[in-house]
Motif scaffolding. Structure first.
Motif, mmCIF file in Angstrom:
data_model
loop_
_atom_site.group_PDB
_atom_site.id
_atom_site.type_symbol
_atom_site.label_atom_id
_atom_site.label_comp_id
_atom_site.label_asym_id
_atom_site.label_seq_id
_atom_site.Cartn_x
_atom_site.Cartn_y
_atom_site.Cartn_z
ATOM 1 N N MET A 1 -0.453 0.358 -9.448
ATOM 2 C CA MET A 1 -1.277 1.207 -8.857
ATOM 3 C C MET A 1 -2.925 0.789 -8.731
ATOM 4 O O MET A 1 -3.528 1.537 -9.682
ATOM 5 C CB MET A 1 -1.415 2.137 -9.962
ATOM 6 N N ASP A 2 -3.206 -0.624 -8.861
ATOM 7 C CA ASP A 2 -4.573 -1.228 -9.155
ATOM 8 C C ASP A 2 -5.622 -0.978 -7.409
ATOM 9 O O ASP A 2 -5.475 -1.286 -6.509
ATOM 10 C CB ASP A 2 -3.730 -2.202 -9.331
ATOM 11 N N ILE B 1 2.742 9.021 -6.392
ATOM 12 C CA ILE B 1 3.128 8.931 -7.660
ATOM 13 C C ILE B 1 2.704 9.825 -9.053
ATOM 14 O O ILE B 1 3.520 9.792 -9.858
ATOM 15 C CB ILE B 1 3.061 7.041 -7.243
ATOM 16 N N GLU B 2 1.855 9.920 -9.108
ATOM 17 C CA GLU B 2 0.850 10.712 -9.680
ATOM 18 C C GLU B 2 1.462 12.244 -10.094
ATOM 19 O O GLU B 2 0.788 13.399 -10.966
ATOM 20 C CB GLU B 2 -0.840 9.954 -9.956
ATOM 21 N N TYR C 1 -3.862 5.708 2.828
ATOM 22 C CA TYR C 1 -2.618 5.492 3.508
ATOM 23 C C TYR C 1 -2.160 5.587 1.787
ATOM 24 O O TYR C 1 -1.460 5.777 1.390
ATOM 25 C CB TYR C 1 -2.475 4.588 3.960
ATOM 26 N N TYR C 2 -3.151 4.206 1.046
ATOM 27 C CA TYR C 2 -2.654 4.012 -0.181
ATOM 28 C C TYR C 2 -2.911 5.198 -1.080
ATOM 29 O O TYR C 2 -2.268 6.087 -2.003
ATOM 30 C CB TYR C 2 -3.356 2.692 -0.445
ATOM 31 N N LEU C 3 -3.986 5.650 -1.230
ATOM 32 C CA LEU C 3 -4.191 6.975 -1.764
ATOM 33 C C LEU C 3 -3.695 8.069 -1.785
ATOM 34 O O LEU C 3 -2.649 8.457 -3.264
ATOM 35 C CB LEU C 3 -5.945 7.133 -1.567
ATOM 36 N N LYS C 4 -2.423 8.168 -0.324
ATOM 37 C CA LYS C 4 -2.005 9.450 -0.930
ATOM 38 C C LYS C 4 -0.505 9.248 -1.206
ATOM 39 O O LYS C 4 0.014 9.170 -2.303
ATOM 40 C CB LYS C 4 -1.034 9.896 1.123
ATOM 41 N N LEU D 1 0.952 -1.107 -0.077
ATOM 42 C CA LEU D 1 0.149 0.124 0.012
ATOM 43 C C LEU D 1 1.139 1.258 0.339
ATOM 44 O O LEU D 1 0.195 2.426 -0.502
ATOM 45 C CB LEU D 1 -1.075 -0.258 1.368
ATOM 46 N N ALA D 2 1.997 1.062 0.312
ATOM 47 C CA ALA D 2 2.703 2.599 0.542
ATOM 48 C C ALA D 2 4.026 2.587 -1.188
ATOM 49 O O ALA D 2 4.331 3.717 -1.068
ATOM 50 C CB ALA D 2 4.131 2.148 1.915
#
Ligand SMILES: [Zn+2]
Length: 1007
Positions: free
Chosen positions: A164-165, A445-446, A437-440, A156-157
């Motif tokens: 990115m799935d 990365i985006e 946490y995953y989204l951030k 997730l980190a």
């Protein structure tokens, strides 16, 4: 208006509900949230016995019943797990007692030995070799699955590992539990956290109430009970001394950590302290979602998670939402528990990323901080609050009491209640935090695809290698990935702004101009499509704090742009073509990178304002080292003035010294024909006061890290010792902290008893860096004279900010004065130009340099020791009379006599005296003794690089670094702080060049 209307509608709907629905106390549409049900869950497990003695003591030490709650007014008993009393001899928060870190650790290890719900890990050591620990607390079933859970959190980190799935991420989130990292007592005078955390750990491990059980079965709580371990042990010493000498004044802990005090919580950018590195490494190794740091300064509990604006411009907006959600929930729950004085909005702004907790904010987690109330020890005290502390405001509906008897136990109650309620809320919403946490991480990365930038590029050209190595080292310590171009790449970059034509149309001016730029192979690339892009972006970008920002009291520095402060040209690239260029990851960007090429008899080190040249003098003490007085060409390479030529050094010693220096040395086929002087081995003393040692600590640290030897002395040493010149060549008097000359000279008042700072059986941790049997006396008139003698006999005294003011006030800097203006600067990065480029102090630098300015200090200079206003052309305004504004008034009846032309000096120059002013003037400084201006501020339009600047015209073009001449020696004055928080690498060499050339600083005109 719209917002208020919808609120009103909601309220109306609630009141119009049928009576039966209102009785249910749940509004339609309100989810059955944790808050509603929590209050019913505080109840302890009736089957679990209570530790009666311990609980009675909690009651006894709590000064008001309403300073405790059903969560903490008892302690459950256990047959197998020892309570904190086992180690403390009393309960957590008991009066008149503070445990050393060692005792705190002893307790955590007892816990680990007696319950499978606690594990203890060593997470590193401090500068003085003391251990740092972290304890993980959770149900044993969670701890048993910790490794597999961590493997999921790691994915997730770094969402690149799961392509990115979002669906894969959602599955991982479902299977995972979060980690919440709590850190205690980074600030040594804020003493409550270790005992609060000992008891909290016991409760989490032992208490069978549903409330606590829920926490330990849904998350891991990670606790570092003491962050500043060196400082904790010194603070306990000080406190024990105080208990043994009741009624006497006791020392303020003058040293906390080995180097700095309160600023240990400003190190999260440059990562210079062991504690910062250990906490970040632990935080990232555990893939924790929160870093929550415990402090004490504000009544009764300020959860500064929400704080105030402006927020740091590089955080994920999701985090701002999390702050609000968690912070206000915490206030709400604590208020429901009846604890007064809990709030979350306040004057702390979340702009600077320098705070320890901010390591989480910049690494896709959640940063949090509590300020609880503390007495600076474990005394129970009557505390009198200031009106702004006790007054009710919109965000402090139940404010602290204006007068209160406050105990360490009260503090521990607040800390534990706040943490327990917040942990409970966190556990009940664990899926949400993991999803965020995953989204951030994904959004980090985006970054290049959204608003950019795509990357920062550090081209491999015309740069100081040692300064660049330091910048790469910081990025490595921040766990930022660094790549290196394997072939050149051309990208679009913004064109240099041409000066706007006076009548250029608006449309024309608004059109963005781009040009292309080619970066050579070997250039470093910091890609923004990586999980920790946020911290790299925050450090490498510039900052702007608007002078009319509603926040009028910035909490800390407003600017820090590292490429400016490290003087490492770094290009912000928005063109995503950079990401498609051929590049390779750099395995260890922080590794020492110096080499010696060739095997000639003379090895040359170019000086490009390098920070590592001075250390070579000490590392190669048996070699013959000379300093080039002028630039030269050799073997097809250009060497700047100030470059080193080394002969007779053993090859292996030389190559390891070059490696450590991060410099590419060249073995020349023959000695170059250039004038040189022998490089001395300067004997350096660092002089500190007994008033404050925080800011000088950054100087000590820089010298230690660069292996530059020095002796630590105090103003009291200088007061005692007459012949300083016999012992030292250079005395460094680093900034203190806006201390007046009177305080430097007089020290503290001599009322009462001596205040010692010494190693004794009672205080084994004091006196390690320096000691005195009485901290009160200052430099004294005798000390001032000794310093004057030292400089007059050829010594170099280096001063900065308040100590530069001291040098001026005491007549050590003839012709240098303080600039009086109204510039408003709060820790900003400002532009500067070199004036005397021939001075050895400026060796290796180009024309310009960015400097850190704390408060906009600047100098003016004069050709007299007593500054008197002399009319200049700028001051002249023609009087009323005949003719136009540019014409002369011509009196009648006599011939016109032309006036003497008025001088027109630049703002960094002294105003020349005419014959009239110089005649029989004992204050005129002889030409060879007049000060040399080394560096000045730029013109006002280019002055601000980063941060806050208002009224810049009052300091524009004014001197900031001045070499004053006194007798045979020199006093170097900095209006900036050249060595600060490991962030001002670009200005270090000004200090080091001066040290290495301490005997070559006489005026050019006098040579
Ligand atoms: Zn603090």
């Amino acid at each position: 208006m719209k917002f208020r209307c919808s609120l009103l509608l909601l309220a109306t709907a609630a009141f119009s509900l049928p009576l039966a629905a209102q009785n249910n106390a749940v509004l339609p549409g309100t989810p059955s949230s944790s808050i509603v049900h929590l209050s019913t869950a505080y109840a302890r497990d009736p089957k679990q016995p209570i530790d009666q003695d311990y609980s009675a003591k909690i009651r006894q030490y709590t000064t008001e019943p309403f300073f405790n709650t059903p969560l903490t007014d008892y302690l459950p008993a256990s047959k197998t797990v020892p309570t904190p009393a086992k180690v403390l001899g009393d309960v957590s928060g008991a009066p008149n007692m503070l445990p050393y870190a060692e005792d705190v650790y002893k307790y955590f290890r007892l816990l680990a030995a007696s319950t499978p719900r606690v594990k203890v890990y060593t997470i590193g050591h401090t500068e003085e070799g003391r251990e740092m620990i972290a304890a993980a607390i959770a149900d044993q079933s969670l701890l048993a699955r910790q490794q597999e859970n961590d493997a999921r959190l790691a994915k997730l980190a770094d969402p690149r590992t799961i392509h990115m799935d979002d669906k894969t991420a959602a599955d991982l989130v479902k299977q995972s539990f979060p980690v919440y990292f709590i850190t205690g007592t980074i600030h040594s005078t804020e003493t409550g956290a270790p005992t609060a955390l000992m008891e909290l750990a016991y409760r989490l491990a032992v208490d069978d109430s549903p409330y606590i059980q829920y926490i330990r079965t849904h998350m891991i709580v990670l606790i570092t009970p003491v962050v500043e371990v060196d400082g904790r042990d010194r603070m306990v010493d000080v406190y024990k001394w105080h208990r043994a000498h009741l009624g006497q004044n006791y020392p303020e802990p003058i040293y906390w950590g080995h180097y700095v005090a309160h600023d240990n919580n400003r190190d999260a950018m440059a990562m210079t302290l062991d504690l910062t590195r250990n906490v970040l490494n632990t935080y990232l190794a555990w893939h924790a979602q929160v870093l929550h740091d415990l402090h004490e300064s504000v009544p009764f509990l300020y959860d500064n998670t929400v704080g105030d604006g402006p927020y740091n411009a590089w955080i994920d907006p999701i985090l701002a939402g999390e702050w609000a959600q968690i912070g206000w929930n915490n206030v709400s729950q604590m208020t429901e528990l009846g604890l007064p004085g809990v709030f979350t909005h306040g004057d702390f702004d979340t702009w600077s990323p320098g705070y320890l907790m901010f390591l989480a904010a910049m690494h896709n987690g959640i940063s949090r901080l509590y300020e609880t109330f503390g007495n600076g020890g474990a005394d129970t005290e009557k505390r009198i609050l200031a009106p702004d502390e006790y007054e009710r405001t919109w965000y402090k509906q139940n404010p602290p009491l204006p007068v209160v008897t406050w105990s360490q136990r009260d503090n521990n109650n607040y800390e534990e209640n706040a943490l327990l309620t917040t942990l409970s809320y966190f556990a009940q919403n664990s899926q949400q935090w993991l999803q965020n946490y995953y989204l951030k991480a994904k959004r980090s990365i985006e970054k290049p695809g959204a608003n950019g930038p795509a990357a920062y590029v550090i081209p491999d050209e015309h740069q100081s290698a040692s300064r660049r190595a330091e910048l790469l080292r910081v990025l490595a310590l921040q766990h930022v990935e660094v790549s290196k171009l394997s072939e050149p790449v051309t990208v679009a970059v913004p064109a240099e702004k041409a000066p706007a034509a006076p009548d250029a149309g608006e449309a024309k001016a608004a059109k963005p101009q781009t040009t292309s730029r080619t970066f050579p192979a070997g250039s470093y690339v910091i890609r923004m499509d990586q999980p920790y892009s946020r911290i790299a972006d925050a450090l490498l970008d510039r900052q702007y704090w608007a002078p009319d920002d509603p926040q009028k009291h910035p909490y800390d520095d407003t600017g820090w742009s590292f490429p400016d402060l490290f003087a490492v040209p770094t290009i912000r690239v928005t063109d995503t073509a950079i990401l498609k260029a051929k590049m390779d990851p750099v395995a260890d960007p922080g590794a020492p990178s110096g080499t010696v090429n060739g095997s000639g008899a003379v090895v040359a080190f170019n000086n490009a304002g390098e920070i590592s040249l001075l250390a070579l003098r000490y590392a190669l003490k048996d070699a013959k080292i000379s300093v080039a007085d002028a630039p030269f060409e050799a073997d097809g390479k250009h060497f700047a003035a100030g470059s080193l030529l080394i002969e007779n050094a053993a090859a292996d010693t030389l190559s390891s010294a070059a490696k450590a220096a991060d410099l590419q040395a060249v073995s020349l086929s023959a000695a170059p024909s250039v004038a040189t002087h022998q490089a001395p081995t300067p004997r350096i003393a660092m002089m500190h006061t007994w008033i404050d040692t925080q800011t000088e600590g950054w100087w000590r640290q820089a010298l230690d890290k660069l292996h530059i030897p020095y002796e630590t002395i105090s103003t009291q040493t200088v007061s005692r010792e007459g012949d300083l010149r016999a012992k030292y060549d250079v005395i460094l008097f680093a900034p203190i902290d806006r201390v007046s000359t009177q305080r430097i000279v007089d020290g503290m008042p001599m009322y009462g008893d001596p205040i010692p700072w010494q190693k004794t059986d009672l205080t084994p941790n004091l006196g390690r860096i320096d000691s005195t049997d009485d901290m009160r006396p200052g430099l004294g008139a005798g000390g001032v004279q000794h310093l004057k003698d030292f400089v007059a006999q050829g010594g170099l005294l280096i001063t900065s900010e308040d100590t530069a003011q001291f040098a001026i006030d005491e007549g050590l800097a003839p012709g240098v004065f303080l600039n009086h203006g109204n510039a408003h600067v709060v820790g900003s990065v400002l532009g500067a130009q070199f004036v005397d480029t021939k001075s050895p102090i400026a060796a290796g630098y180009g024309d310009s340099l960015a400097v850190y300015s704390a408060h906009g200090m600047a100098f003016t200079i004069a050709n007299t020791t007593a500054s008197r206003h002399i009319d200049t052309e700028k001051d002249y305004h023609r009087p009323t009379g005949r003719g136009g504004p540019q014409e002369q008034d011509i009196p009648e009846d006599r011939a016109l006599v032309k006036p003497e032309p008025l001088p027109s000096p630049k703002p960094w120059e002294a105003t020349p005296l005419n014959e009239e002013e110089a005649r029989n003037n004992p204050y005129v400084i002889p030409a060879q003794d007049r000060p040399d201006v080394i560096l000045r501020f730029t013109a006002s339009k280019n002055l601000l690089l980063s941060g806050l600047l208002e009224n810049g015209s009052s300091i524009e073009e004014k001197p900031i670094v001045v070499d004053a001449h006194y007798g045979k020696g020199n006093v170097l004055l900095f209006a900036n702080n050249p060595i600060y928080r490991g962030e001002t690498i670009g200005s270090y060499a000004l200090v080091f060049n001066a040290i290495l050339n301490f005997d070559h600083l006489a005026r050019q005109s006098a040579k």
